[in-house]
Design an enzyme around this catalytic site. Structure first.
Site, PDB file in Angstrom:
ATOM      1  N   HIS A   1       0.848  -1.195   0.000  1.00 36.65           N
ATOM      2  CA  HIS A   1       0.000   0.000   0.000  1.00 36.65           C
ATOM      3  C   HIS A   1       0.884   1.246   0.000  1.00 36.65           C
ATOM      4  O   HIS A   1       1.271   1.744   1.066  1.00 36.65           O
ATOM      5  CB  HIS A   1      -0.900   0.000   1.237  1.00 36.65           C
TER       6      HIS A   1
ATOM      7  N   HIS B   1      -4.048   2.892  -3.474  1.00 38.20           N
ATOM      8  CA  HIS B   1      -4.285   2.465  -2.100  1.00 38.20           C
ATOM      9  C   HIS B   1      -3.624   1.128  -1.800  1.00 38.20           C
ATOM     10  O   HIS B   1      -2.875   1.001  -0.830  1.00 38.20           O
ATOM     11  CB  HIS B   1      -5.793   2.370  -1.839  1.00 38.20           C
TER      12      HIS B   1
ATOM     13  N   GLU C   1     -17.681  -4.954  24.208  1.00 35.57           N
ATOM     14  CA  GLU C   1     -16.857  -6.155  24.336  1.00 35.57           C
ATOM     15  C   GLU C   1     -15.608  -6.103  23.451  1.00 35.57           C
ATOM     16  O   GLU C   1     -14.503  -6.437  23.904  1.00 35.57           O
ATOM     17  CB  GLU C   1     -17.679  -7.402  23.989  1.00 35.57           C
TER      18      GLU C   1
ATOM     19  N   HIS D   1     -28.027 -16.850  24.291  1.00 34.84           N
ATOM     20  CA  HIS D   1     -26.979 -16.627  25.274  1.00 34.84           C
ATOM     21  C   HIS D   1     -26.243 -17.910  25.674  1.00 34.84           C
ATOM     22  O   HIS D   1     -25.270 -17.843  26.425  1.00 34.84           O
ATOM     23  CB  HIS D   1     -27.571 -15.987  26.540  1.00 34.84           C
TER      24      HIS D   1
END
Length: 683
Positions: free
Chosen positions: A41, A276, A426, A488
């Site tokens: 890049h 890029h 999280e 869950h």
């Protein structure tokens, strides 16, 4: 560094603009290395060349001879695809990264991998590439700096005063983790965190206006950041002024929004997505050399440029001043200095082993049948007072994960606190923990439900890749959590965590195994640990001292043939973890009554067991002896242990019901396990 640098640090005002070649060398090295590798890049390094020059030559406090100097400024390349910018900066500044390594960019065994890798390239503070994680690691680095400064700095002895600088691009800001981490950074008021937004309007697919129209300055202002907008990223004086303004704000992190042109200097590919993620091509590079006035062949840097960039003398002097400060601190505060040196070295207290033995003795005497999440909290309660480096946290589930202990103090509003309320973040939590671990001086642990480890996933992988001491506490480990239902109830999660190379996954069956799991996680210095803990109470398993000592090997013989089968030749093995160990013990009793010579093996950490000698592994699981494994999760990873044997596991998602009913419904009963053993022996 040179005299210009010293004038920046002394606050005497901006230095003269750097020589053109001393900026364009970054562009040239990026173009040449990417072209030689035929991969990489080039656009970002070319677009951020002026920003990098001003920061590294005018502000960054570092010592190339010692990349691990504790009070160095940290530099994180969150847009890690532009890794050649970092490698060029390190090489020119005088790090142990010779030109030959730049020539070997992206090649096998080089110190210049495709994306920066911690532990591979000297001076790379973290492994970046997965976008958004670098800025999140940087938040963790800044948290660690703040907490260590609060704990150890004294009047006249500012041992921790460094900045954390981050380069990031549109991709990092599009990733959701950047919201999680940067929002928390604003709340925590991390005043020595300074980020540079490379606002070039380009991503791999093209101009971002079709998919990224956020008002980034307002977004960060809403987080509580100090924002400096509309800085011309190619104007060195403007960049320098922005950095000085950011450093003057000490109660908030700063974002410097820099307008840049990707691949600046490339005549036809500047400002386009074509630069890029692909080499510019020989023709474009030749034209860029002409446009930039860069007269030198590929990988050739004139001595005058090296002289401009050489940071070794100034870096050594800066570290020397800090070492002298530390010597004075040691004389004035010997106890604090001793603790600091121990923590920076990563060593645990000298009496750690004794404390663990004493705790194990108490746990065995009590023989409590409690949830392993509660057993985990009890371990923290027992060990944390002697481990001031422990920095706990939870993603808004502290009361469920039981990661709090009586000495926990939030880092918000309490000097040198030891607990982070991460909120419902999280992924951000896991990546911030990694940054804290990378900094040194602290050992982070953080909790959430096991099913939400999916949110953390790539940060867990990065922790394992970097081989750092992050401790992830995952509770509510199976259908045993009950009524919350399949959304869950983890099924595939334990197995998937075990698949991550260098991740130790512990699923203890009782209080004693939980002590050993925590001790192993804290002692481990070459990788992360995931602790998999139950919501429901689990029976204590009695062991003699010999059996107890074997827990630390990851897998061990818990029960040998008993009853009428005692002393008989071993016929079968039941292999189990966590809540299913007691199930295996109950099946063992049934089989013993039937005269079957059966062994029960508890294997709380498969990866640790796999690292044991072949002799030990075959003593525990003798070749040719039929084996049945039982775990309330997907069965696939147990096949390597049971061979042609049987695995009792979960082949579907769970249901919403009480835990006891769920275990019966899905066939986790002593009778089924005993029946599976009988079937294997009959087969």
């Amino acid at each position: 560094m040179n005299a210009k640098v010293q004038s920046f640090e002394s606050g005497s005002g901006p230095a003269a603009a750097p020589a053109r070649d001393s900026v364009n060398v970054l562009r040239a090295l990026a173009m040449d290395a990417v072209q030689k590798a035929n991969s990489g890049h080039p656009g970002m390094p070319m677009g951020m060349a002026e920003i990098a020059t001003v920061l590294w030559r005018g502000h960054l406090r570092h010592n190339p001879a010692n990349p691990a100097w504790p009070d160095r400024d940290r530099f994180v390349l969150s847009n890690g695809h532009g890794s050649m910018l970092l490698y060029a900066l390190l090489h020119l500044s005088g790090y142990a990264l010779p030109m030959e390594e730049l020539r070997r960019f992206r090649q096998m065994g080089s110190k210049t991998p495709g994306h920066p890798e911690y532990g591979i390239t000297p001076g790379a503070e973290t492994t970046t590439g997965p976008l958004g994680q670098g800025i999140s690691n940087a938040v963790g680095l800044a948290v660690a700096d703040k907490l260590l400064a609060e704990r150890f700095n004294r009047p006249g002895f500012e041992l921790f005063s460094h900045h954390t600088y981050v380069f990031l691009g549109d991709g990092c800001l599009m990733e959701g983790i950047s919201h999680e981490a940067c929002s928390l950074a604003g709340t925590l008021g991390l005043g020595r965190l300074i980020a540079f937004y490379d606002d070039n309007g380009i991503s791999i697919d093209g101009h971002v206006h079709g998919w990224f129209t956020d008002d980034t300055p307002k977004r960060f202002e809403a987080y509580g950041w100090h924002v400096i907008a509309d800085v011309d990223g190619h104007d060195t004086a403007a960049v320098d002024a922005a950095i000085r303004a950011a450093k003057a704000v000490t109660d908030r992190p700063s974002l410097i929004c820099c307008k840049t042109v990707i691949a600046k200097g490339a005549p036809t590919k500047a400002g386009t997505h074509e630069s890029h993620g692909a080499p510019l091509g020989d023709k474009e590079i030749a034209a860029a050399r002409s446009a930039l006035g860069w007269k030198y062949p590929a990988f050739e840097v004139p001595q005058s440029v090296y002289a401009d960039w050489d940071a070794r003398e100034a870096g050594a002097a800066a570290e020397s001043r800090w070492r002298e400060l530390l010597r004075g601190y040691t004389r004035s505060y010997p106890a604090e200095a001793h603790e600091l040196q121990r923590r920076l070295s990563g060593d645990l207290p000298e009496d750690f082993d004794t404390r663990v033995r004493d705790l194990t003795t108490r746990v065995k005497e009590k023989g409590q049948s409690i949830a392993t999440r509660k057993a985990s909290q009890d371990v923290i309660e027992a060990l944390a007072p002697a481990l001031p480096e422990l920095l706990g946290g939870s993603a808004d589930l502290a009361g469920s994960n039981l990661t709090l202990w009586s000495g926990s103090r939030s880092i918000v509003g309490a000097p040198a606190g030891n607990y982070i309320h991460y909120g419902v973040r999280e992924f951000g939590m896991a990546a911030i923990m990694n940054g804290i671990a990378l900094h040194g001086g602290l050992i982070p642990y953080g909790g959430t439900f096991l099913t939400f480890s999916d949110y953390c996933r790539n940060a867990l992988r990065m922790a394992a890749l970097m081989r750092i001491r992050s401790i992830f506490v995952f509770t509510h480990d199976s259908i045993g959590l009950g009524e919350d239902g399949p959304t869950h109830q983890p099924v595939e999660h334990v197995a998937s965590l075990r698949l991550i190379p260098n991740m130790d996954v512990w699923r203890p069956c009782d209080t004693e195994e939980t002590v050993v799991a925590w001790a192993a996680a804290l002692e481990r210095r070459d990788g992360p640990t995931s602790l998999i803990l139950s919501r429901q109470n689990l029976p204590f398993q009695k062991r003699d001292e010999r059996v107890s000592a074997a827990i630390a090997r990851g897998g061990y013989v818990l029960l040998e043939p008993a009853g009428a089968a005692a002393g008989s030749a071993l016929q079968a093995i039941i292999l189990a973890t966590g809540s299913e160990v007691d199930l295996a013990a109950a099946a063992h009793k049934l089989l013993s009554e039937a005269g079957r010579a059966v062994r029960v093996v508890s294997m709380p950490c498969t990866s640790l067991f796999d690292r044991q000698s072949r002799e030990y592994r075959e003593a525990v699981l003798p070749p040719g002896v039929p084996c049945v494994a039982v775990e309330a999760g997907v069965p696939d990873t147990w096949r390597k242990y049971v061979g042609q044997g049987e695995v009792i596991g979960m082949t579907s998602f769970g249901e919403s019901a009480p835990a006891s009913e769920l275990f019966r419904h899905f066939g986790f009963t002593p009778e089924r396990v005993a029946g599976a053993v009988q079937a294997v022996l009959s087969g």
